[in-house]
Design a protein around this motif. Structure first.
Motif, PDB file in Angstrom:
ATOM      1  N   UNK A 464       0.821  -1.208   0.000  1.00 22.87           N
ATOM      2  CA  UNK A 464       0.000   0.000   0.000  1.00 22.87           C
ATOM      3  C   UNK A 464       0.849   1.249   0.000  1.00 22.87           C
ATOM      4  N   UNK A 465       0.562   2.156   0.930  1.00 22.10           N
ATOM      5  CA  UNK A 465       1.317   3.400   1.031  1.00 22.10           C
ATOM      6  C   UNK A 465       2.451   3.331   2.040  1.00 22.10           C
ATOM      7  N   UNK A 466       2.748   2.142   2.521  1.00 25.01           N
ATOM      8  CA  UNK A 466       3.843   2.001   3.486  1.00 25.01           C
ATOM      9  C   UNK A 466       5.167   2.352   2.816  1.00 25.01           C
ATOM     10  N   UNK A 467       5.931   3.162   3.515  1.00 21.80           N
ATOM     11  CA  UNK A 467       7.210   3.607   2.973  1.00 21.80           C
ATOM     12  C   UNK A 467       8.363   3.082   3.817  1.00 21.80           C
ATOM     13  N   UNK A 468       9.357   2.510   3.154  1.00 28.58           N
ATOM     14  CA  UNK A 468      10.578   2.064   3.816  1.00 28.58           C
ATOM     15  C   UNK A 468      11.753   2.740   3.135  1.00 28.58           C
ATOM     16  N   UNK A 469      12.478   3.564   3.869  1.00 28.25           N
ATOM     17  CA  UNK A 469      13.671   4.185   3.299  1.00 28.25           C
ATOM     18  C   UNK A 469      14.684   3.082   3.007  1.00 28.25           C
ATOM     19  N   UNK A 470      15.192   3.002   1.791  1.00 24.97           N
ATOM     20  CA  UNK A 470      16.076   1.878   1.418  1.00 24.97           C
ATOM     21  C   UNK A 470      17.380   1.814   2.188  1.00 24.97           C
ATOM     22  N   UNK A 471      17.750   2.872   2.906  1.00 20.70           N
ATOM     23  CA  UNK A 471      19.002   2.853   3.657  1.00 20.70           C
ATOM     24  C   UNK A 471      18.786   2.898   5.167  1.00 20.70           C
ATOM     25  N   UNK A 472      17.525   2.703   5.604  1.00 20.29           N
ATOM     26  CA  UNK A 472      17.253   2.704   7.042  1.00 20.29           C
ATOM     27  C   UNK A 472      17.546   1.346   7.672  1.00 20.29           C
ATOM     28  N   UNK A 473      17.347   0.278   6.900  1.00 22.35           N
ATOM     29  CA  UNK A 473      17.555  -1.070   7.426  1.00 22.35           C
ATOM     30  C   UNK A 473      18.372  -1.865   6.416  1.00 22.35           C
ATOM     31  N   UNK A 474      19.641  -2.074   6.737  1.00 22.79           N
ATOM     32  CA  UNK A 474      20.555  -2.799   5.841  1.00 22.79           C
ATOM     33  C   UNK A 474      21.261  -3.903   6.634  1.00 22.79           C
TER      34      UNK A 474
END
Length: 534
Positions: A464-474
């Motif tokens: 849906x509209x959930x956003x995950x910053x690609x560099x927040x969890x690596x």
């Protein structure tokens, strides 16, 4: 103010996108200009907005005292921070000082700079050279380059090594270990190990159907058996139900735990071990010597098998056989195996402990996983394949969500090779920047409803509209120094979860466990899961 406005603008755009689109977003690279800057200042210019860059000395953080600097803060009894729990320290520093925190004047080591801004983390990663410098493990560097220089020579391996030596070694071994086809060859061997482990679990249940109090050590045995199959081309015998405490597998596990779980103590407290052989250092060296001995023994055994093997196609060779066949020096395979075992046993084991605990305490999520596995594996006894593993979408999403909320690896980091502007401060070359993903992965600024455990956020059709910053969890890092064994780690975890939860249910009917750091971040306490047939 400028950075906040820029972030708000980016976030408003991002949250209207699907996750796939969001992952393509990245912050513009800052353009530096000093032509009109006042003396002693630098200017950042972006979209015609100008700000002065502040000096490194103004970065907030604990204030040092004469002689002891900030080292006293991590000392036993009198210290402010318990470095045996670096996750807690990471949260405390962020709460007290904000998005950038300097822990300076640590006796015998460079400053540590904690960075809690995913956009700035992305900038550091994207601007790094082809030979990034990870914050080194000085104890491992000293062992490889000084204590056992007779063995390692110029072959430092991929852990605790930097620059051209690291690049040369990694280039030598990365092709076979990162090829998807190579990884697929190990589905059946890892499944065989896992079947034996599940049989052992059934045998070790008590009268209440629960696992023993030292079940985490049994998971370590499973992890070592899997890694041994990959890195040493052999079964080590970890699934033997009657292994004595002084058995070779148990001694390998104990050595790995000791080597990794004392790194923080050796690196952050006063480094006496650098100047004379402390008890901690002497035991560390003895454990590392044991690793070298074990790896050498099994690699030479693999060499002998290879000499008598008729090979028609390179694809028939195992991972280690491919390295041995292409490289003249068998030490390359030995050192590669040593690095995989040293770093892999505790990391994979603690990740599995955390994942199993989360599934056992989230029954609704466990039922979703079971339903998915029934669809992919109508017959629980049919062998796993790469295609079937690819179809286990919820399983993979659940693992990613555990890694986000309870990051097994506390953080990643880089030693800056150039002066860099971070959050408006000029950070000099040589500073070690820490990216605490255990914190950034739980920040509302970068993760929609970060407080909510929601595996579906990782599934494109359901996010849906959930956003995950690609560099927040690596969890595996990023770029050239991303974890070399990540494909095998994922495979081992996926096979274990598929085999357990297709046929069994796990419950945890005890007081909830807190998370704590040993070397990894994992539940602190006895994992006495109840195992129930489906």
């Amino acid at each position: 103010m400028f950075s906040k406005l820029l972030y708000r603008k980016r976030t408003l755009i991002a949250r209207k996108c699907t996750q796939a689109k969001c992952h393509a977003l990245s912050k513009q690279t800052l353009r530096l200009s000093s032509s009109s800057a006042p003396p002693g200042n630098i200017l950042i210019q972006e979209d015609e907005t100008v700000q002065h860059v502040k000096p490194y000395s103004e970065i907030p953080g604990p204030r040092a005292i004469p002689i002891l600097g900030n080292t006293w803060r991590v000392m036993p009894i009198i210290g402010q921070y318990d470095i045996s729990d670096t996750a807690k320290v990471s949260f405390e520093l962020h709460r007290e000082y904000g998005k950038i925190v300097k822990l300076s004047n640590l006796v015998g080591r460079p400053d540590l700079l904690f960075l809690y801004d995913a956009d700035e983390i992305e900038k550091v990663y994207r601007q790094e050279s082809v030979t990034p410098f990870r914050p080194s493990m000085p104890c491992l560097v000293k062992y490889k380059g000084d204590v056992r220089k007779d063995f390692f020579g110029t072959l430092g391996g991929v852990v605790g090594v930097h620059g051209e030596p690291w690049k040369k070694f990694r280039t030598t071994v990365q092709k076979p270990i990162l090829q998807v086809q190579t990884v697929k060859k190990y589905i059946e061997p890892i499944e065989d190990v896992t079947k034996d482990f599940i049989s052992k679990m059934l045998a070790m249940k008590d009268e209440n159907g629960e696992m023993p109090s030292d079940f985490d050590n049994e998971i370590h045995k499973w992890a070592l058996e899997c890694i041994g199959r990959v890195a040493l081309d052999t079964r080590l015998g970890c699934m033997d139900p009657h292994l004595p405490p002084d058995s070779e597998p148990q001694k390998i596990i104990d050595a790995a735990k000791y080597a990794l779980r004392n790194i923080a103590i050796m690196e952050l407290r006063f480094p006496f071990w650098r100047y004379f052989p402390t008890t901690l250092w002497t035991r560390y060296v003895a454990n590392m010597d044991y690793f070298v001995e074990i790896c050498t023994k099994y690699i030479y055994a693999a060499m002998e098998r290879l000499k008598n093997k008729v090979v028609k196609d390179e694809k028939e060779l195992s991972l280690i056989e491919r390295i041995l066949a292409s490289e003249k020096d068998p030490k390359i395979a030995t050192i590669f195996a040593l690095d995989l075992i040293l770093v892999g046993i505790d990391t994979i084991s603690m990740a599995v402990c955390s994942i199993l605990y989360q599934l056992a305490t989230r029954q609704e999520q466990q039922e979703k996983l079971h339903e998915e596995l029934k669809q992919v594996l109508p017959d629980p006894n049919e062998p796993l394949t790469a295609k079937k593993l690819d179809e286990m979408v919820f399983l993979k999403a659940f693992v990613k969500e555990v890694f986000r909320m309870y990051s097994t690896v506390i953080g990643n980091g880089r030693t800056l090779q150039e002066d860099t502007i971070l959050l408006g401060y000029k950070v000099p070359k040589g500073v070690q920047v820490v990216f605490p993903t255990v914190v950034t992965g739980n920040m509302e600024e970068y993760i929609s409803e970060a407080h909510k455990f929601y595996p579906e956020r990782w599934i494109k059709e359901k996010c849906g509209n959930h956003y995950v910053h690609p560099f927040a969890s690596l969890p595996y890092g990023y770029g050239a120094r991303m974890c070399l064994g990540r494909r095998f780690a994922d495979l081992e975890i996926q096979v274990l979860l598929a085999k357990i939860f297709r046929s069994y249910k796990l419950e945890f009917n005890h007081k909830p466990l807190d998370y704590k750091v040993t070397f990894m971040y994992a539940p602190d306490g006895e994992l006495t899961f109840k195992m129930i047939d489906r």
